[in-house]
Enzyme design. Sequence first.
Site, PDB file in Angstrom:
ATOM      1  N   GLU A  14       8.661  -4.401   6.496  1.00 37.86           N
ATOM      2  CA  GLU A  14       9.008  -3.370   7.488  1.00 37.86           C
ATOM      3  C   GLU A  14       9.496  -3.977   8.795  1.00 37.86           C
ATOM      4  O   GLU A  14       9.784  -3.246   9.750  1.00 37.86           O
ATOM      5  CB  GLU A  14       7.797  -2.475   7.783  1.00 37.86           C
ATOM      6  N   LYS A  16       7.559  -6.432  10.311  1.00 41.67           N
ATOM      7  CA  LYS A  16       6.315  -6.683  11.057  1.00 41.67           C
ATOM      8  C   LYS A  16       6.427  -7.919  11.925  1.00 41.67           C
ATOM      9  O   LYS A  16       5.886  -7.980  13.015  1.00 41.67           O
ATOM     10  CB  LYS A  16       5.133  -6.868  10.088  1.00 41.67           C
ATOM     11  N   GLY A  17       7.173  -8.923  11.411  1.00 40.33           N
ATOM     12  CA  GLY A  17       7.274 -10.210  12.104  1.00 40.33           C
ATOM     13  C   GLY A  17       7.668 -10.068  13.563  1.00 40.33           C
ATOM     14  O   GLY A  17       7.067 -10.664  14.440  1.00 40.33           O
ATOM     15  N   LYS A  18       8.678  -9.241  13.804  1.00 43.13           N
ATOM     16  CA  LYS A  18       9.180  -9.094  15.179  1.00 43.13           C
ATOM     17  C   LYS A  18       8.132  -8.434  16.077  1.00 43.13           C
ATOM     18  O   LYS A  18       7.900  -8.875  17.203  1.00 43.13           O
ATOM     19  CB  LYS A  18      10.465  -8.260  15.159  1.00 43.13           C
ATOM     20  N   GLY A  40       6.021 -13.536   4.515  1.00 43.90           N
ATOM     21  CA  GLY A  40       6.865 -14.514   5.199  1.00 43.90           C
ATOM     22  C   GLY A  40       7.689 -13.847   6.264  1.00 43.90           C
ATOM     23  O   GLY A  40       8.192 -12.749   6.052  1.00 43.90           O
ATOM     24  N   THR A  42      10.438 -14.760   9.771  1.00 40.78           N
ATOM     25  CA  THR A  42      11.154 -15.746  10.563  1.00 40.78           C
ATOM     26  C   THR A  42      11.077 -15.323  12.012  1.00 40.78           C
ATOM     27  O   THR A  42      11.330 -14.174  12.341  1.00 40.78           O
ATOM     28  CB  THR A  42      12.629 -15.782  10.098  1.00 40.78           C
ATOM     29  N   ARG A 142     -15.533 -14.850  -9.740  1.00 43.26           N
ATOM     30  CA  ARG A 142     -16.523 -15.730  -9.088  1.00 43.26           C
ATOM     31  C   ARG A 142     -16.504 -17.164  -9.610  1.00 43.26           C
ATOM     32  O   ARG A 142     -17.522 -17.836  -9.708  1.00 43.26           O
ATOM     33  CB  ARG A 142     -17.931 -15.111  -9.157  1.00 43.26           C
ATOM     34  N   THR A 238       0.144  -5.790  -4.686  1.00 48.20           N
ATOM     35  CA  THR A 238      -0.338  -7.154  -4.561  1.00 48.20           C
ATOM     36  C   THR A 238      -1.847  -7.142  -4.838  1.00 48.20           C
ATOM     37  O   THR A 238      -2.420  -6.092  -5.145  1.00 48.20           O
ATOM     38  CB  THR A 238       0.041  -7.741  -3.178  1.00 48.20           C
ATOM     39  N   ASP A 332      18.892   1.035  14.309  1.00 48.50           N
ATOM     40  CA  ASP A 332      20.318   0.695  14.438  1.00 48.50           C
ATOM     41  C   ASP A 332      21.020   0.604  13.087  1.00 48.50           C
ATOM     42  O   ASP A 332      22.231   0.823  12.998  1.00 48.50           O
ATOM     43  CB  ASP A 332      20.468  -0.634  15.191  1.00 48.50           C
TER      44      ASP A 332
HETATM   45  P1  IMP Z   1       2.331 -10.844  -5.486  1.00 51.02           P
HETATM   46  O1  IMP Z   1       1.771 -10.497  -4.134  1.00 51.02           O
HETATM   47  O2  IMP Z   1       3.160 -12.106  -5.459  1.00 51.02           O
HETATM   48  O3  IMP Z   1       1.298 -10.847  -6.556  1.00 51.02           O
HETATM   49  O4  IMP Z   1       3.369  -9.689  -5.886  1.00 51.02           O
HETATM   50  C1  IMP Z   1       2.927  -8.370  -6.207  1.00 51.02           C
HETATM   51  C2  IMP Z   1       3.887  -7.321  -5.667  1.00 51.02           C
HETATM   52  O5  IMP Z   1       3.827  -7.329  -4.249  1.00 51.02           O
HETATM   53  C3  IMP Z   1       5.352  -7.578  -6.006  1.00 51.02           C
HETATM   54  O6  IMP Z   1       6.012  -6.332  -6.181  1.00 51.02           O
HETATM   55  C4  IMP Z   1       5.892  -8.277  -4.777  1.00 51.02           C
HETATM   56  O7  IMP Z   1       7.283  -8.126  -4.652  1.00 51.02           O
HETATM   57  C5  IMP Z   1       5.134  -7.526  -3.701  1.00 51.02           C
HETATM   58  N1  IMP Z   1       4.977  -8.300  -2.469  1.00 51.02           N
HETATM   59  C6  IMP Z   1       4.112  -9.300  -2.203  1.00 51.02           C
HETATM   60  N2  IMP Z   1       4.254  -9.746  -0.953  1.00 51.02           N
HETATM   61  C7  IMP Z   1       5.205  -8.999  -0.374  1.00 51.02           C
HETATM   62  C8  IMP Z   1       5.777  -8.946   0.939  1.00 51.02           C
HETATM   63  O8  IMP Z   1       5.408  -9.700   1.852  1.00 51.02           O
HETATM   64  N3  IMP Z   1       6.756  -8.021   1.112  1.00 51.02           N
HETATM   65  C9  IMP Z   1       7.161  -7.152   0.138  1.00 51.02           C
HETATM   66  N4  IMP Z   1       6.659  -7.174  -1.090  1.00 51.02           N
HETATM   67  C10 IMP Z   1       5.687  -8.066  -1.341  1.00 51.02           C
END
Ligand code: IMP
Length: 423
Positions: A14, A16-18, A40, A42, A142, A238, A332
Amino acid sequence: MAVTALVGAQWGDEGKGKIIDILAEKSDMVVRAQGGNNAGHTVVANGVTYKLRLIPSGILYNNAICVVGNGTVIDPAVILSEMDDLSGKGIDVSRLKIDARAHVIFPYHLVIDELSEKARGNGDIGTTKRGIGPCYMDKAERIGIRMCDLINPDVFTEKLRRNVTVKNEIITKIYGGEPVSYEKILADYNGYAKRLAPHVCDTSVLVYNAIKAGKNVLMEGAQGALLDLDVGTYPYVTSSHPISGGFCVGAGVGPTLIDSCLGIAKAYTTRVGKGPFPTELDDEVGERIRTVGAEFGTVTGRPRRCGWLDAVILRFAVRVNGLTGLALNKLDTLTGLRKLKVCVAYQKNGETITDFPSDISALEGCQPIYEEYDGWTEDISKAKTLNDLPKNAVAYLRAIEKAIDCPVKMVGVGPDRTQNFEI
Ligand code: IMP
């Protein structure tokens, strides 16, 4: 600012980084509490580009203490390369604190992530293949190896031996893959342990003490509400908890200690990976949003699926996070579109659905019910206040606030950190 939780309100990415970067500058402490290097972003600061995956962006500012909490999963090679990159650019990384309880990602997690996705064929999740899910699986089973184990050679040697034996059985016998080498992992990870040990501590104590001392603490979310393991679009999620409650579990702080929760959303919707997406645009408007908004993954480079803003999703995010405000990014990107649409409900089998379905099979086949708004053509990239926006852009923001019952508190009008203003 006190204690602010910042979370993704959609499917991640979304921007978030900025916002984190803007708020981190005013923070004494910045905390990551879930996920790993699947996230991730930048950051460009003073003309230098930093790519951050695990280390909170507070590391770039003001001597802020940066915490990687107990709810995260850590790939030591990745965090060390991030640390080296930052040190090489003159950043003091001694302020990085890693919780002793955070779980460690090993090469067998990456191998299993890759092989299990392949084995799912068309039913794959579309993971980032960073070993995130398999590492959290070990945590739940565990048998996981934590940072406190990694830096304790006797405990580590034994736990690693046991896990490599089991994982190699799974890799070779279930998936027909190549076994990983215990000796190589042991040698590599002993090296990582020596370098990371000075950063390992009980970060729950650090966070609590900072809050009690009245410091500004920023909880930095990764991913987004719809990717939450429990309330997200399971199984296309995730393996951690990107909702605000995840901060309590993953940073070891109680909910009463968090003062506000800011959700970050784009002025439209995107997702990577698989799964239903009711407002997805498979047409030239979707393509235009992808191109103008540069919607390609930071970690994997994958093109993101793009669609209209979905207020059903945002209402869900307001509810599950207890959002006190929304930061709306990338307004924008919509400049120049003649009409804009906001999905306010879904229609399925003659029924109107206003709450985001808890089961994705119920989401499948949902048709969006749109409200339509006039677009604008004026360049908004230099807007500094609401008054600088064309009236149609303000009407769009107000319509969103009304549809989700949450105030828009920040607006993003471009990629630079200066292209953002508070309302
Ligand atoms: P995992 O987190 O690598 O196990 O991926 C599971 C799901 O979460 C997948 O659909 C990824 O594309 C999504 N996902 C994980 N991290 C991100 C993120 O930072 N941004 C958007 N999708 C994410």
